[in-house]
Scaffold this active site. Sequence first.
Site, PDB file in Angstrom:
ATOM      1  N   PRO A 107       0.839  -1.207   0.000  1.00 32.95           N
ATOM      2  CA  PRO A 107       0.000   0.000   0.000  1.00 32.95           C
ATOM      3  C   PRO A 107       0.877   1.261   0.000  1.00 32.95           C
ATOM      4  O   PRO A 107       1.810   1.364   0.789  1.00 32.95           O
ATOM      5  CB  PRO A 107      -0.790  -0.097   1.305  1.00 32.95           C
ATOM      6  CG  PRO A 107      -0.635  -1.499   1.778  1.00 32.95           C
ATOM      7  CD  PRO A 107       0.657  -2.010   1.214  1.00 32.95           C
ATOM      8  N   GLU A 108       0.589   2.172  -0.932  1.00 27.46           N
ATOM      9  CA  GLU A 108       1.310   3.443  -1.001  1.00 27.46           C
ATOM     10  C   GLU A 108       0.320   4.564  -0.658  1.00 27.46           C
ATOM     11  O   GLU A 108      -0.790   4.287  -0.222  1.00 27.46           O
ATOM     12  CB  GLU A 108       1.906   3.617  -2.408  1.00 27.46           C
ATOM     13  CG  GLU A 108       2.842   2.465  -2.783  1.00 27.46           C
ATOM     14  CD  GLU A 108       3.485   2.632  -4.172  1.00 27.46           C
ATOM     15  OE1 GLU A 108       3.611   3.764  -4.653  1.00 27.46           O
ATOM     16  OE2 GLU A 108       3.859   1.597  -4.762  1.00 27.46           O
ATOM     17  N   ARG A 142       2.410 -11.216   5.728  1.00 26.32           N
ATOM     18  CA  ARG A 142       3.872 -11.282   5.839  1.00 26.32           C
ATOM     19  C   ARG A 142       4.427 -10.778   7.167  1.00 26.32           C
ATOM     20  O   ARG A 142       5.635 -10.807   7.377  1.00 26.32           O
ATOM     21  CB  ARG A 142       4.516 -10.512   4.669  1.00 26.32           C
ATOM     22  CG  ARG A 142       4.033 -10.991   3.325  1.00 26.32           C
ATOM     23  CD  ARG A 142       5.025 -11.708   2.433  1.00 26.32           C
ATOM     24  NE  ARG A 142       6.428 -11.457   2.589  1.00 26.32           N
ATOM     25  CZ  ARG A 142       7.204 -10.924   1.650  1.00 26.32           C
ATOM     26  NH1 ARG A 142       6.674 -10.514   0.512  1.00 26.32           N
ATOM     27  NH2 ARG A 142       8.485 -10.799   1.836  1.00 26.32           N
ATOM     28  N   ARG A 191      22.036  15.589  -5.831  1.00 21.62           N
ATOM     29  CA  ARG A 191      21.627  14.205  -5.574  1.00 21.62           C
ATOM     30  C   ARG A 191      22.021  13.343  -6.765  1.00 21.62           C
ATOM     31  O   ARG A 191      21.483  13.489  -7.856  1.00 21.62           O
ATOM     32  CB  ARG A 191      20.104  14.119  -5.341  1.00 21.62           C
ATOM     33  CG  ARG A 191      19.620  14.833  -4.078  1.00 21.62           C
ATOM     34  CD  ARG A 191      20.328  14.370  -2.820  1.00 21.62           C
ATOM     35  NE  ARG A 191      20.161  12.955  -2.530  1.00 21.62           N
ATOM     36  CZ  ARG A 191      19.288  12.475  -1.671  1.00 21.62           C
ATOM     37  NH1 ARG A 191      18.478  13.261  -0.982  1.00 21.62           N
ATOM     38  NH2 ARG A 191      19.215  11.170  -1.454  1.00 21.62           N
TER      39      ARG A 191
END
Length: 273
Positions: free
Chosen positions: A2-3, A112, A151
């Site tokens: 789930p995001e 899990r 970055r």
Amino acid sequence: MPELPEVETIKNELTPHIIGRRVTGVALCWEGIVRKPSVEEFRSRLIGQRITGLGRRGKYLIFSLSSGKALIIHLKMTGSLLLSPATDVPNKFTRAILHLGNNCHLYFRDPRKFGAMWLVEDVDSVVRKLGPEPLEENFTPQILSERLVKRKTPIKALLFDQGFIAGIGNMYADEAIFSAGIHPLRSGESLSQEEIARLHRAIQQVLWSAIGNKGASVDTYFRPGGELGTAHFEFRVAHGLGGKFCPVCGTPIERILVRSRGTYFCPKCQPIK
Ligand SMILES: [Zn+2]
């Protein structure tokens, strides 16, 4: 996993059912799901509390309680929260049950066992390291640009880094960089201002659209009522669900690993440069 759109959907759909309810009991079928405080304290400090609000930060759900404390839940890889499921009997994946009175129960299922719960006074102690919320007004192209300076990390990896930006995981990172026409291995610092503006727009569009579709039911995501989300039907590359060929130009979609995450992209629409 789930995001942001899945967790936002869970928040939106739980809210009308649980706000104002009191926790009348806590059953822990697997005690390892409690990260903080001890299991005994978790149970005793939670029982009797009224739920006064439900918020989200990144992929964390934050239940505000009448005591001033907060119950924080992270679903990690395979967690789901089901509201009074039709088969009220816990199954082997039920790790915790919150009883909320009047036959209302919240089941935390997690095959899990990566999911986690915290009961804390200071929400920041759990979510402090998260980057900006991508759908909030203060997340501007300018902010994204500043965070990309120097970055060297691939943009795909930056997007699923929760400290860089909160809430995005493997699926929506692939969708956003595809929409923006950026190769997943481009370094953050190499993006032009125009590409950053495109990426900013793509991130917000992809997330809002997925929220509109109640999240993506790949793997084990369920909405609190047990229904599925439909966002994955609109995936153009993520999880290989868009098909073998690019929906824009017809080029075969390629799959590579970026920091060990399966990454789908179109080599023509997302040139490496
Ligand atoms: Zn293409």
